[in-house]
Design an enzyme around this catalytic site. Sequence first.
Site: not given
Ligand SMILES: O=C(O)[C@H]1O[C@H](OP(=O)(O)OP(=O)(O)OC[C@H]2O[C@@H](n3ccc(=O)[nH]c3=O)[C@H](O)[C@@H]2O)[C@H](O)[C@@H](O)[C@H]1O
Length: 429
Positions: A243
Amino acid sequence: MSQVNEHHAPSTPGKLKPEKSPYIHHRLRIHSSLSKLTLWSSFFLAFILFLFILSPPSPSASPRRALGDSWGGSHWEKRVAKSARRSTSSSLTVLVTGAAGFVGTHVSLALKRRGDGVLGLDNFNRYYDPNLKRARQRLLDRAGVFIVDGDINDAVLLRKLFDVVPFTHVMHLAAQAGVRYAMQNPGSYVHSNIAGFVNLLEACKNANPQPSVVWASSSSVYGLNSKVPFSEKDRTDQPASLYAATKKAGEEIAHSYNHIYGLSITGLRFFTVYGPWGRPDMAYFFFTKDILKGKQITIFESPDGGTVARDFTYIDDIVKGCLGALDTAKKSTGSGGKKKGPAQLRIFNLGNTSPVPVSELVAILEKLLKVKAKKKVLPMPTNGDVKFTHANISLAYRDLGYRPTTDLETGLRKFVKWYLEFYSKKSSW
Ligand SMILES: O=C(O)[C@H]1O[C@H](OP(=O)(O)OP(=O)(O)OC[C@H]2O[C@@H](n3ccc(=O)[nH]c3=O)[C@H](O)[C@@H]2O)[C@H](O)[C@@H](O)[C@H]1O
């Protein structure tokens, strides 16, 4: 030669040893190979069917599209022109791709409310619940925004839209989002974030007048960069997920279309955007759902036992950043695909400058939902996730007037209020 087939005895029974004539023997050989062929081809078909059922659900366009959803015609063109009509000559005329998406819906509403012309484009794919996208579409319809059901890879459709409407700007938000899903369906990221983006830029550079382009990049381009807070000049050559790599590639593709065709292009690196009408594939959203259902949630922590944190950014602040970018975008210099002079090329962080550990996010949700979460803490898997994000927003502050004001608890309170109302109503659907 007498025509004998397997149903008739030879003309002189008795004398002849009743043996099969060569002809009959030949016919029987054909029959047995035909029956073998039928058997093998039915096995093959069953195998293909089995593979199809097992293959991961790729977010192809909406089912209707599979049936060849139609566009065009005078009624359709009237709807397009009406939606894109701006209230004054100084207003913008914006094509919003991904308009039925989370950020797309909010940006489209904000533009329409201030008098800009807005036309939406969305393929209503099944990456997450299309019903939520259709509910957003109804919200926009009530505000006078028409969303064309189409794909940014449809060059003929894009050319038609630019023929019907002289867009001053394109707000490009259509993308395959999600850091972790890239490991299940890499093709979808190439389709939308690479091929789709190039196709859209092709339509923009061929348009006359050429629009100015503002598009969604991602904080994930910082990848394994360890210098915090992240500044736009920091390393972005260590993406941790496909991504992120496709968003980084988008930034390089933008540079080439700016250089060759004079397209004015502004990239916005969003930092984990959340809020009402959000995306069900994001942690704050499915944590809320699971906590309310009493289902266990998994909280990632870094391999060394430290917390995993994000610079969560509330949607209303992001919308202000998007409108600031549109309002300060300079005109493209090209015409009909020919560059006339250097054009503006920018990139900005849109974050909240205050990273919060995921465990804190969960604690806030428990407080707002008044339900204790069933938690399981696991080391962050090597699934493309990064340990932390933290935005330096001084550039956006200076050039876009970007000033985020919403802290995580305030933003989550608004999200939870929406979630409870929307899904209680939906249960009555
Ligand atoms: O800034 C971005 O550009 C991205 O932001 C978002 O990605 P992320 O920051 O990864 O958000 P998100 O999935 O909500 O996980 C949030 C936290 O929860 C943690 N996480 C996640 C899943 C879980 O089961 N447990 C957990 O701890 C996980 O490790 C993370 O620390 C958008 O999805 C992406 O499309 C893109 O826009």
